[in-house]
Design a protein around this motif. Structure first.
Motif, PDB file in Angstrom:
ATOM      1  N   LEU A 125      31.376 -14.150 -20.289  1.00 56.94           N
ATOM      2  CA  LEU A 125      32.378 -14.924 -19.569  1.00 56.94           C
ATOM      3  C   LEU A 125      32.386 -16.358 -20.068  1.00 56.94           C
ATOM      4  O   LEU A 125      31.346 -16.895 -20.460  1.00 56.94           O
ATOM      5  N   GLN A 126      33.553 -16.998 -20.024  1.00 58.50           N
ATOM      6  CA  GLN A 126      33.666 -18.370 -20.484  1.00 58.50           C
ATOM      7  C   GLN A 126      33.961 -19.309 -19.313  1.00 58.50           C
ATOM      8  O   GLN A 126      34.531 -18.904 -18.306  1.00 58.50           O
ATOM      9  N   SER A 127      33.536 -20.558 -19.475  1.00 59.68           N
ATOM     10  CA  SER A 127      33.794 -21.582 -18.466  1.00 59.68           C
ATOM     11  C   SER A 127      34.106 -22.894 -19.168  1.00 59.68           C
ATOM     12  O   SER A 127      33.621 -23.150 -20.276  1.00 59.68           O
ATOM     13  N   ASN A 128      34.908 -23.726 -18.527  1.00 56.44           N
ATOM     14  CA  ASN A 128      35.201 -25.030 -19.101  1.00 56.44           C
ATOM     15  C   ASN A 128      34.018 -25.974 -18.874  1.00 56.44           C
ATOM     16  O   ASN A 128      33.066 -25.628 -18.171  1.00 56.44           O
ATOM     17  N   PRO A 129      34.042 -27.176 -19.474  1.00 55.25           N
ATOM     18  CA  PRO A 129      32.901 -28.085 -19.336  1.00 55.25           C
ATOM     19  C   PRO A 129      32.553 -28.454 -17.896  1.00 55.25           C
ATOM     20  O   PRO A 129      31.403 -28.774 -17.590  1.00 55.25           O
ATOM     21  N   ALA A 130      33.546 -28.410 -17.003  1.00 56.18           N
ATOM     22  CA  ALA A 130      33.307 -28.752 -15.604  1.00 56.18           C
ATOM     23  C   ALA A 130      32.791 -27.567 -14.787  1.00 56.18           C
ATOM     24  O   ALA A 130      32.476 -27.719 -13.615  1.00 56.18           O
ATOM     25  N   LEU A 131      32.700 -26.400 -15.412  1.00 58.01           N
ATOM     26  CA  LEU A 131      32.239 -25.180 -14.730  1.00 58.01           C
ATOM     27  C   LEU A 131      33.064 -24.898 -13.471  1.00 58.01           C
ATOM     28  O   LEU A 131      32.534 -24.515 -12.419  1.00 58.01           O
ATOM     29  N   ASP A 132      34.369 -25.066 -13.586  1.00 54.92           N
ATOM     30  CA  ASP A 132      35.248 -24.907 -12.432  1.00 54.92           C
ATOM     31  C   ASP A 132      35.320 -23.477 -11.903  1.00 54.92           C
ATOM     32  O   ASP A 132      35.680 -23.271 -10.737  1.00 54.92           O
ATOM     33  N   ASN A 133      35.025 -22.503 -12.745  1.00 52.05           N
ATOM     34  CA  ASN A 133      35.163 -21.106 -12.309  1.00 52.05           C
ATOM     35  C   ASN A 133      33.816 -20.458 -11.958  1.00 52.05           C
ATOM     36  O   ASN A 133      33.642 -19.250 -12.103  1.00 52.05           O
ATOM     37  N   MET A 134      32.868 -21.253 -11.481  1.00 49.51           N
ATOM     38  CA  MET A 134      31.565 -20.702 -11.128  1.00 49.51           C
ATOM     39  C   MET A 134      31.665 -19.594 -10.084  1.00 49.51           C
ATOM     40  O   MET A 134      30.926 -18.614 -10.137  1.00 49.51           O
ATOM     41  N   ASN A 135      32.587 -19.722  -9.132  1.00 45.56           N
ATOM     42  CA  ASN A 135      32.723 -18.681  -8.107  1.00 45.56           C
ATOM     43  C   ASN A 135      33.136 -17.352  -8.720  1.00 45.56           C
ATOM     44  O   ASN A 135      32.638 -16.289  -8.322  1.00 45.56           O
ATOM     45  N   GLN A 136      34.048 -17.399  -9.695  1.00 45.99           N
ATOM     46  CA  GLN A 136      34.474 -16.166 -10.358  1.00 45.99           C
ATOM     47  C   GLN A 136      33.346 -15.569 -11.201  1.00 45.99           C
ATOM     48  O   GLN A 136      33.167 -14.350 -11.251  1.00 45.99           O
ATOM     49  N   VAL A 207      29.546 -20.423 -22.505  1.00 46.26           N
ATOM     50  CA  VAL A 207      29.656 -18.967 -22.503  1.00 46.26           C
ATOM     51  C   VAL A 207      28.468 -18.416 -21.718  1.00 46.26           C
ATOM     52  O   VAL A 207      27.312 -18.736 -22.004  1.00 46.26           O
ATOM     53  N   TRP A 208      28.779 -17.605 -20.718  1.00 49.57           N
ATOM     54  CA  TRP A 208      27.770 -16.921 -19.907  1.00 49.57           C
ATOM     55  C   TRP A 208      27.653 -15.475 -20.361  1.00 49.57           C
ATOM     56  O   TRP A 208      28.667 -14.847 -20.684  1.00 49.57           O
ATOM     57  N   GLU A 209      26.426 -14.957 -20.352  1.00 53.74           N
ATOM     58  CA  GLU A 209      26.231 -13.546 -20.686  1.00 53.74           C
ATOM     59  C   GLU A 209      25.290 -12.900 -19.671  1.00 53.74           C
ATOM     60  O   GLU A 209      24.321 -13.526 -19.249  1.00 53.74           O
ATOM     61  N   MET A 210      25.592 -11.681 -19.315  1.00 52.42           N
ATOM     62  CA  MET A 210      24.663 -10.851 -18.546  1.00 52.42           C
ATOM     63  C   MET A 210      24.407  -9.588 -19.344  1.00 52.42           C
ATOM     64  O   MET A 210      25.349  -8.955 -19.855  1.00 52.42           O
ATOM     65  N   LEU A 211      23.123  -9.207 -19.487  1.00 55.22           N
ATOM     66  CA  LEU A 211      22.744  -8.006 -20.210  1.00 55.22           C
ATOM     67  C   LEU A 211      22.031  -7.055 -19.269  1.00 55.22           C
ATOM     68  O   LEU A 211      21.172  -7.482 -18.480  1.00 55.22           O
ATOM     69  N   ILE A 212      22.355  -5.793 -19.371  1.00 56.35           N
ATOM     70  CA  ILE A 212      21.700  -4.759 -18.576  1.00 56.35           C
ATOM     71  C   ILE A 212      21.283  -3.630 -19.508  1.00 56.35           C
ATOM     72  O   ILE A 212      22.105  -3.124 -20.282  1.00 56.35           O
ATOM     73  N   ALA A 213      20.016  -3.247 -19.446  1.00 55.54           N
ATOM     74  CA  ALA A 213      19.495  -2.158 -20.277  1.00 55.54           C
ATOM     75  C   ALA A 213      18.340  -1.491 -19.525  1.00 55.54           C
ATOM     76  O   ALA A 213      17.914  -1.948 -18.463  1.00 55.54           O
ATOM     77  N   ARG A 214      17.837  -0.405 -20.073  1.00 62.13           N
ATOM     78  CA  ARG A 214      16.678   0.262 -19.505  1.00 62.13           C
ATOM     79  C   ARG A 214      15.452  -0.598 -19.675  1.00 62.13           C
ATOM     80  O   ARG A 214      15.310  -1.311 -20.657  1.00 62.13           O
TER      81      ARG A 214
END
Length: 214
Positions: A125-136, A207-214
């Protein structure tokens, strides 16, 4: 093929290496892990369907998945590993597009593995420098955790975090207070799966990332 937006190609070498370490380190420390040990306990169709429905109920749009089986398509759209041997683990890939309540693109959800079952889920997921979409961002990460890992975070409170949102806030605060362009959380073990979140500073913001694995 319909044009889609992708964030994966902009993650950077550090994050791609982190993906490799994350997947391999929890499967016997082997360079050639067995397929069964890597496979997650849901199908691509199950995971994409439940995420699409759940996110839609919260005002976030997720597209139907694009599916990549041909090697040339995987090399173009699903090349997550710099090591050719590890890239061979990617036999199949699906990718969806995420839009916020205003219809603006802000990320992708990729699932990679064999044609039978995914081995890794990668949310970018992407966010602007102000992190305005933190809730999303919290909504998407929280939904992915609930639907693909378990609806048990509040009871278990892994690593002492009372909610997924607290985990995200902790990484944000750590990253912003530091000087490095890339930060990552400790991995969390939950319901026989391992999770990690990462945050990278880019020219456009984060850029935010979430990873899920075994």
């Amino acid at each position: 093929m319909k044009s889609r937006k992708y964030l994966t190609l902009g993650i950077g070498v550090a994050a791609i290496i982190a993906v490799i370490i994350f997947v391999i380190s929890y499967n016997g420390k082997s360079e050639t892990p067995k397929v069964d040990s890597l496979s997650l306990d849901f199908t691509y169709d199950e995971a994409n369907s439940v995420l699409k429905q759940s996110l839609q109920s919260q005002g976030i749009t997720m597209s139907s998945p694009l599916r990549f089986l041909k090697q040339q398509d995987i090399e173009k759209w699903c090349k997550f590993f710099s090591d050719p041997e590890k890239q061979k683990l990617v036999e199949y890939c699906t990718s969806t597009e995420i839009k916020d309540p205003n219809g603006n693109f802000f990320g992708n959800i990729h699932m990679i593995g064999s044609p039978d079952a995914p081995k890794l889920v990668l949310v970018v997921l992407q966010s602007n420098p102000a992190l305005d979409n933190m809730n999303q961002i919290k909504t998407v990460f929280g939904t992915v955790t609930k639907e693909l890992v378990c609806d048990c975070w509040d009871d278990i409170k892994p690593d002492g975090y009372g909610a997924v949102e607290n985990w995200i806030d902790a990484l944000r605060d750590f990253h912003i207070s530091g000087s490095k362009s890339h930060s990552e959380s400790k991995s969390i073990s939950l319901a026989s799966k391992h999770m990690q979140i990462q945050l990278t500073t880019t020219k456009e913001g984060y850029v935010w990332e979430m990873l899920i694995a075994r």
